[in-house]
Enzyme design. Structure first.
Site, PDB file in Angstrom:
ATOM      1  N   SER A 146       0.828  -1.197   0.000  1.00 39.83           N
ATOM      2  CA  SER A 146       0.000   0.000   0.000  1.00 39.83           C
ATOM      3  C   SER A 146       0.869   1.256   0.000  1.00 39.83           C
ATOM      4  O   SER A 146       1.663   1.463  -0.896  1.00 39.83           O
ATOM      5  CB  SER A 146      -0.975  -0.030   1.181  1.00 39.83           C
ATOM      6  OG  SER A 146      -1.933   0.993   1.083  1.00 39.83           O
ATOM      7  N   ASP A 303      -0.804   1.278  -4.767  1.00 38.76           N
ATOM      8  CA  ASP A 303      -1.754   0.288  -5.286  1.00 38.76           C
ATOM      9  C   ASP A 303      -3.119   0.901  -5.575  1.00 38.76           C
ATOM     10  O   ASP A 303      -4.078   0.191  -5.873  1.00 38.76           O
ATOM     11  CB  ASP A 303      -1.878  -0.903  -4.351  1.00 38.76           C
ATOM     12  CG  ASP A 303      -2.536  -0.565  -3.026  1.00 38.76           C
ATOM     13  OD1 ASP A 303      -2.330   0.548  -2.520  1.00 38.76           O
ATOM     14  OD2 ASP A 303      -3.266  -1.427  -2.485  1.00 38.76           O
TER      15      ASP A 303
END
Length: 576
Positions: A146, A303
């Site tokens: 992330s 992401d």
């Protein structure tokens, strides 16, 4: 087994992957690094792994990834032949070793007779969630960390609904992972053999096109000028292509992409952290914005599940909005649009996390819409959406978290920065047509509902000693000693690890209707609140604060006083 024994096993492993072997030889006398790399197994949390890259059992490398994949494979095989045939979609972002890790997962699954669908290029997490549902696979995996720094990577598991894997399944997978004593024992099958046997299929752009088709279903009704000037940065991540396609599909053509951050870069070389929650991530976007006089600046994390925003004010400066403020604007825009179109369902539900601003509750109340609170983590939002889908008793309208995660259309079951980017652009365009900005819209919400304000403090406490300090903090705040010593009056305590809520004035208690979690929340006598939660994926403990004042000045005072009072306690606990 001591860390030294485990380290010795790695040093003596003849077939150790070459790069890891070189790193290990170079650092084998660095006792602090060696201990941290081997003192424990990298924990498989509620949705998967996340950690620093490197050698050792407490790092992300091909061996810990294979071990996690083998645990997933054992779980899938336990669910029957149909689950193995339906298979797993695998996606990856722009981080170091993400493509390699994605292929390793497929090679482990294939060795277990489980079919894999591997994206042929990096793709954002929302597309992975969409693909699980669109291809009707049994599971999904995305290789990402992330918004973490460049030295991290991760392995996140999704269920057949397209949401992060449910707690019960996660516990089963964890059990299988932990049962593997020798991570070097996990076998893989060659990529060419997998393709020949029909166990590995590479995915092209078709799913992206099908996703864009679904995106049209969440666009705001009405004809309004979309000549909004937008500057966008994917922060070197996987979101660039799909976000730009999404904005184009919605009619926004005046989009300038930050060239220096347009291409994937695992080092995220132009930002300290690739995190759109932080204003510094917009440092390169700002001059672009000034050059083209952009109305809004948008950034997505590596992401592309989180979206950050800055808005041009009337003085020509850019104002960065918090996740709570963005969420409030998205929510009010959606509900107002549905109301004006007479399409607001009687059983509509909005879902937010327990640490997200109560301004959302006030907005929902205005439109007679039910607000549901869930634990922190978007998986809990997606679980509720799936229940709605099965029972038909409720209709999902919007889900969000203060940590810059939003979802509008449930064809995806995780936070989706593509959807959020499109909707916030539409909201900004509607305000612009009236001669207003998103900031004006936010001020209107404060004028109507009161000045809600939130804050977040985060402590990074790495290693074995850091874990002990985090446990010490949680233990102290859970005691009556804290309640007696804290300078502000605590009216309500909520302990999510036991599920108990205590109303201190009356002494009454009741149970929370939520899963158990290592979280503490306190509500003060003036209805301010703070919440304490260790991160499940990083060596951090987070402190959330929320207040409501009649004016910004009053709100500023309340938030500062509350934050200072809590963090002073934390300081004494971490300096003893």
């Amino acid at each position: 087994m001591s860390w030294k024994v485990e380290a010795e096993k790695w040093l003596n492993q003849e077939e150790l992957e070459e790069t890891l072997k070189q790193q290990l030889e170079l650092e084998k006398n660095n006792e602090k690094l060696m201990e941290d790399s081997f003192y424990r197994n990298l924990s498989f949390g509620t949705a998967g792994l996340r950690g620093e890259l490197g050698f050792g059992t407490n790092r992300m490398n091909i061996y810990t990834v294979r071990k996690a994949a083998q645990g997933l494979a054992a779980y899938i095989k336990g669910c029957g032949d149909e689950a193995a045939q339906r298979g797993v979609v695998i996606a990856y972002d722009s981080r170091h070793q993400s493509p390699e890790f994605g292929l390793e997962v497929a090679k482990v699954l294939g060795n277990n007779g489980i079919r894999s669908y591997l994206f042929s290029k990096l793709q954002p997490t929302p597309l992975l969630s969409f693909a699980v549902r669109e291809l009707n696979t049994f599971s999904g995996v995305v290789i990402t960390a992330s918004h973490n720094p460049a030295e991290y990577n991760g392995f996140k598991v999704y269920g057949e609904d397209g949401g992060q894997v449910a707690l019960e399944a996660a516990n089963e997978i964890t059990g299988h992972v932990e049962s593997i004593e020798d991570l070097f024992s996990v076998e893989v099958k060659d990529e060419s053999l997998l393709a020949d046997e029909g166990l590995l299929t590479y995915l092209g752009d078709d799913l992206s096109e099908r996703y864009i088709d679904q995106l049209h279903n969440i666009l705001i009704e009405g004809n309004y000028d979309k000549n909004l000037s937008i500057v966008y940065s994917p922060l070197h991540g996987a979101g660039g292509e799909l976000v730009c396609k999404g904005l184009e599909a919605a009619g926004f053509e005046n989009v300038t992409v930050v060239a220096e951050q347009a291409n994937p870069d695992p080092d995220f070389s132009t930002v300290e952290y690739p995190n759109p929650e932080e204003s510094k991530a917009f440092d390169l976007a700002l001059p672009y914005g000034r050059k083209v006089n952009a109305d809004i600046l948008i950034a997505t994390d590596p992401d592309a599940d989180r979206m950050g925003l800055a808005v041009l004010n009337k003085d020509g400066d850019y104002v960065f909005l918090t996740g709570n403020q963005i969420g409030a604007l998205l929510l009010s825009t959606l509900l107002e649009d549905m109301k004006s179109q007479n399409s607001l369902p009687d059983n509509g539900v909005v879902i937010k996390s327990i640490v997200t601003s109560e301004l959302g509750q006030a907005i929902a109340d205005r439109y007679d819409v039910k607000m549901m609170n869930v634990l922190t983590g978007f998986k809990f939002i997606s679980e509720e959406i799936e229940k709605f889908h099965k029972t038909k008793e409720s209709t999902f309208l919007f889900g969000y978290e203060e940590s810059f995660g939003y979802l509008i259309g449930d064809f995806v079951r995780d936070k989706d920065a593509v959807q959020a980017s499109v909707l916030i652009a539409e909201a900004a365009a509607r305000y612009k047509e009236k001669g207003l900005t998103l900031l004006d819209g936010l001020d209107a919400l404060y004028d109507e509902f009161g000045y809600y304000q939130e804050a977040l403090e985060s402590l990074t406490l790495k290693g074995k000693s850091g874990m002990a300090e985090i446990e010490k903090i949680m233990t102290y705040f859970g005691t009556t000693k804290f309640l007696n010593e804290f300078p502000q009056t605590i009216a309500v305590s909520e302990d999510y690890s036991t599920g108990e809520v205590v109303h201190h004035e009356t002494g009454t208690t009741h149970q929370l209707d939520l899963p158990k979690s290592n979280v503490l929340k306190f509500i003060t006598a003036d209805n301010s609140w703070f919440c304490i939660r260790p991160s499940g994926t990083e060596p951090k403990i987070k402190f959330y604060f929320g207040v409501k004042g009649e004016t910004k000045a009053k709100s500023d005072t309340l938030i500062i006083d509350l934050r200072d009072a809590v963090m002073q306690v934390v300081k004494t606990l971490t300096t003893e």
